[in-house]
Scaffold this active site. Structure first.
Site, PDB file in Angstrom:
ATOM      1  N   CYS A  65       0.883  -1.170   0.000  1.00  0.00           N
ATOM      2  CA  CYS A  65       0.000   0.000   0.000  1.00  0.00           C
ATOM      3  C   CYS A  65       0.917   1.215   0.000  1.00  0.00           C
ATOM      4  CB  CYS A  65      -0.991  -0.006   1.170  1.00  0.00           C
ATOM      5  SG  CYS A  65      -0.257   0.169   2.798  1.00  0.00           S
TER       6      CYS A  65
HETATM    7  O1  LIG Z   1      -0.989   3.495   2.720  1.00  0.00           O
HETATM    8  C1  LIG Z   1      -2.146   3.178   2.731  1.00  0.00           C
HETATM    9  C2  LIG Z   1      -2.768   2.478   3.897  1.00  0.00           C
HETATM   10  O2  LIG Z   1      -1.818   2.195   4.876  1.00  0.00           O
HETATM   11  C3  LIG Z   1      -3.037   3.516   1.594  1.00  0.00           C
HETATM   12  O3  LIG Z   1      -2.402   3.169   0.400  1.00  0.00           O
HETATM   13  C4  LIG Z   1      -3.370   5.001   1.651  1.00  0.00           C
HETATM   14  O4  LIG Z   1      -4.087   5.250   2.838  1.00  0.00           O
HETATM   15  C5  LIG Z   1      -4.213   5.407   0.456  1.00  0.00           C
HETATM   16  O5  LIG Z   1      -5.412   4.726   0.507  1.00  0.00           O
HETATM   17  P1  LIG Z   1      -6.745   5.380  -0.072  1.00  0.00           P
HETATM   18  O6  LIG Z   1      -6.470   5.628  -1.536  1.00  0.00           O
HETATM   19  O7  LIG Z   1      -7.777   4.323   0.167  1.00  0.00           O
HETATM   20  O8  LIG Z   1      -6.958   6.624   0.683  1.00  0.00           O
END
Ligand SMILES: O=C(CO)[C@H](O)[C@H](O)COP(=O)(O)O
Length: 143
Positions: A65
């Protein structure tokens, strides 16, 4: 090996990860944004990839992520999974040696493609420590 890979974002480094693993001869199963139509939420796709390891349908998983933190937290909620967020090769080597980590978590933000190559090289070339203290620690954190 059969390796499940998840990412909540379709980023170049995530694609490079899949290509690197396939180039090493591994069979790769993709989840999240790497698999069109799949749920790309980090909590969902990380657990889907990690669950394959717990179920024995994959040998290892790599979960990604943006920060790597959500992916590692989600994967570690799967019983039997020991996921380690690694930002360098030394950490990846230690995660395999001392933690017998079976899931590698990566930050899409921090991991450049050269760094990715170093991390994967360390990850795949290191076996768990046979020391009794290390084995006991691993057993202690394994549900
Ligand atoms: O690093 C992350 C979680 O730990 C995610 O990639 C980040 O929060 C972005 O997610 P979203 O696009 O759903 O906001």
């Amino acid at each position: 090996m059969r390796i499940s890979v998840s990412s909540d974002m379709d980023q170049p480094v995530a694609r490079a990860l899949v290509a690197n693993l396939r180039g090493r001869g591994h069979e790769v199963i993709t989840y999240g944004a790497l698999s069109p139509g799949d749920d790309p939420q980090w909590a969902v796709c990380s657990q889907a990839a990690a669950s394959e390891v717990a179920a024995g349908t994959a040998d290892r998983a790599v979960v990604c992520c943006w920060t790597g933190t959500g992916a590692s937290i989600a994967a570690n909620k799967v019983p039997g999974v020991r996921a380690a967020l690694c930002t360098d090769a030394y950490t990846a080597e230690g995660a395999r040696r001392w933690n017998d980590a079976n899931v590698l978590a990566l930050s899409l933000r921090l991991t450049s493609e050269p760094l990715l190559t170093e991390i994967l090289e360390a990850w795949f070339s290191t076996e768990p420590s046979p020391e009794e203290e290390d084995r006991q620690n691993v057993a202690h954190v394994t549900r």
